[in-house]
Scaffold this active site. Structure first.
Site, PDB file in Angstrom:
ATOM      1  N   ASP A 151       1.631   6.238   4.854  1.00 21.88           N
ATOM      2  CA  ASP A 151       1.950   4.817   5.007  1.00 21.88           C
ATOM      3  C   ASP A 151       2.490   4.467   6.389  1.00 21.88           C
ATOM      4  OD1 ASP A 151       1.106   4.157   2.495  1.00 21.88           O
ATOM      5  OD2 ASP A 151       3.094   4.023   1.600  1.00 21.88           O
TER       6      ASP A 151
ATOM      7  N   ARG B 257       3.300  -7.861   0.260  1.00 20.98           N
ATOM      8  CA  ARG B 257       3.392  -6.966  -0.896  1.00 20.98           C
ATOM      9  C   ARG B 257       4.438  -5.873  -0.685  1.00 20.98           C
ATOM     10  NH1 ARG B 257      -0.878  -3.729  -1.384  1.00 20.98           N
ATOM     11  NH2 ARG B 257       0.247  -2.878  -3.151  1.00 20.98           N
TER      12      ARG B 257
ATOM     13  N   ARG C 294      -9.344   6.067  -4.109  1.00 22.97           N
ATOM     14  CA  ARG C 294      -8.122   6.060  -4.900  1.00 22.97           C
ATOM     15  C   ARG C 294      -8.364   6.290  -6.402  1.00 22.97           C
ATOM     16  NH1 ARG C 294      -4.218   1.377  -2.657  1.00 22.97           N
ATOM     17  NH2 ARG C 294      -2.679   3.009  -2.897  1.00 22.97           N
TER      18      ARG C 294
ATOM     19  N   CYS D 114      -4.476  -1.999  -2.193  1.00 20.35           N
ATOM     20  CA  CYS D 114      -5.175  -2.063  -0.910  1.00 20.35           C
ATOM     21  C   CYS D 114      -6.447  -1.239  -0.919  1.00 20.35           C
ATOM     22  CB  CYS D 114      -4.258  -1.559   0.204  1.00 20.35           C
ATOM     23  SG  CYS D 114      -2.843  -2.609   0.527  1.00 20.35           S
TER      24      CYS D 114
ATOM     25  N   LYS E 131       9.816   0.049  -1.747  1.00 17.11           N
ATOM     26  CA  LYS E 131       8.709  -0.468  -2.544  1.00 17.11           C
ATOM     27  C   LYS E 131       8.133   0.623  -3.439  1.00 17.11           C
ATOM     28  CE  LYS E 131       3.803  -1.574  -2.016  1.00 17.11           C
ATOM     29  NZ  LYS E 131       3.337  -0.314  -2.621  1.00 17.11           N
ATOM     30  N   ASN E 132       7.878   1.794  -2.868  1.00 21.72           N
ATOM     31  CA  ASN E 132       7.191   2.843  -3.616  1.00 21.72           C
ATOM     32  C   ASN E 132       8.030   3.413  -4.755  1.00 21.72           C
ATOM     33  OD1 ASN E 132       4.932   2.557  -2.010  1.00 21.72           O
ATOM     34  ND2 ASN E 132       5.486   4.217  -0.622  1.00 21.72           N
TER      35      ASN E 132
END
Length: 417
Positions: A304, A396, A121, A116, A22-23
């Site tokens: 994560d 997600r 952030r 999220c 995903k990243n």
């Protein structure tokens, strides 16, 4: 709205195939617009973040085709438009269109990215990097307006090894004039994946995977191909699950070197692992030792994976310390774990976890992507039925999660409510 219903306390056995990261995928997709032409990205995970990025591409008049896990993007007729809140708020990675559109068109208007709620952030390092390249930055409410007559390479020093800032600066600088050097760059494997794609397109990037990345600007980029590397976070999540309720559970299509910080900790706890060239098999043992974990930038324990790992610590004998060092709101899943029977005391960005404790199924809420994954793990080892709401967070980042788990013996169902 979707709901996940899990019947716990089942043994998991068989193979789980890991999808694309995903990243990495969420940066490769915006990167494709740097080339005026057609690019192909293979092994793209089927997750909702992918779909949100495709919607932005189509807003920008790109032609997008999906076949299985292969994405073809033709940005020949790119039309630079405002990326409003209805698009940008769906995921954090929408900010990669900042760097990509700056590189291609020298201007972008985009609303604050979503994602999220795991901390404040800020994107100030991204913005500072753009400014260093010659970008003028205006902020109107929640909208960023970034523009430049031209981008000029320079030395950029990051105060923290941010993956997002490193990638965004790379995207903006590949078509800049002269040389850009990113100092204190992030070293995650995903950075290499992005750099390889850009180099395939004709960019000149060296040093990816180290803390100093050099980019020599070129005039144009052409379409290219890349394959998304395996998702080390997805793999790590299922390894943790295997340590709790696996019998010869094999996690396939991985790069074991990318998981060494986790597998080292699993061995320290007494887990039974067999590490092969591109797979790891893991089985539950009778007793796990309590340990301390601290999330760090690569090659440390990934932020994560900390929340899924905290569930494992609830089943370990003794007292463990879980310390988060990246995002200040990584403990949002703890009230749900304690509701299920865990013994976790939170103090700021740290948690003291005493175990082993028996977990019992109940109704819980996924507050974020990785916290949601932690609740899935907890539900699978708990007695009774666990019902997780707000599972959109989980979808997600985890491709076909219910299918993959069902195939190895889990009793898990995704329902619309």
């Amino acid at each position: 709205m979707k709901q996940m219903i899990i019947e716990g306390n089942n043994i998991l056995s068989g193979n789980i195939e890991i999808g694309g990261a995903k990243n990495s995928a969420v940066a490769l997709i915006p990167a494709a617009i740097l080339a005026s032409g057609e690019s192909t990205i293979k092994n793209v995970p089927n997750i909702s973040d992918r779909d949100a990025l495709i919607d932005i591409l189509e807003l920008l008049n790109c032609n997008v085709k999906i076949k299985d896990n292969e994405l073809t993007i033709d940005s020949t007729n790119l039309n630079n438009k405002v990326i409003d809140n209805s698009y940008s708020s769906r995921l954090r990675a929408s900010y990669y269109f900042m760097g990509a559109l700056l590189g291609r068109q020298k201007n972008v208007e985009i609303y604050i990215p979503g994602g999220c709620n795991i901390g404040s952030r800020p994107i100030d390092m991204h913005i500072d990097g753009f400014k260093a390249l010659g970008v003028k930055v205006e902020i109107e409410g929640d909208k960023y307006i970034l523009s430049a007559d031209k981008l000029v390479g320079t030395d950029i020093y990051l105060r923290f090894q941010s993956v997002g800032a490193t990638i965004n600066i790379m995207l903006a600088s590949v078509l800049a004039e002269g040389k850009t050097i990113i100092h204190n760059a992030a070293k995650e494997a995903e950075i290499n994946n992005i750099a390889n794609f850009l180099n395939n397109m004709g960019a000149k990037i060296t040093g990816a995977g180290t803390d100093e990345i050099t980019i020599i600007g070129v005039e144009t980029l052409h379409g290219a191909e890349i394959s998304v590397l395996p998702d080390r976070i997805e793999a790590g999540t299922y390894l943790i699950l295997g340590a709790l309720c696996g019998t010869n559970l094999t996690i396939k299509n991985i790069i074991p070197e990318h998981l060494e910080s986790l597998t080292t900790k699993l061995k320290e706890m007494g887990s039974n692992l067999i590490i092969n060239k591109d797979s790891i098999s893991i089985s539950k043992v009778s007793e796990l030792k309590a340990i301390n974990i601290k999330t760090l930038v690569y090659p440390g324990i990934p932020t994560d994976i900390g929340q899924p790992m905290s569930v494992l610590l609830t089943q370990s004998t003794g007292t463990s310390l879980f310390e988060e060092t990246i995002w200040e709101n990584r403990m949002g899943h703890v009230p749900s774990l304690n509701k299920m029977g865990a013994n976790i005391q939170v103090n700021g960005m740290s948690a003291i976890i005493k175990g082993p404790t028996k977990l019992k199924g109940c109704d819980v809420i996924a507050t974020d992507l990785r916290g949601g994954a932690a609740l899935v793990i907890a539900g699978l080892i708990a007695e009774g039925i666990t019902t997780i709401t707000d599972v959109e967070h989980i979808l997600r980042g985890y491709e076909n999660i219910t299918e993959k788990l069902t195939n190895v013996g889990a009793k898990i169902e995704l329902k619309e409510i």
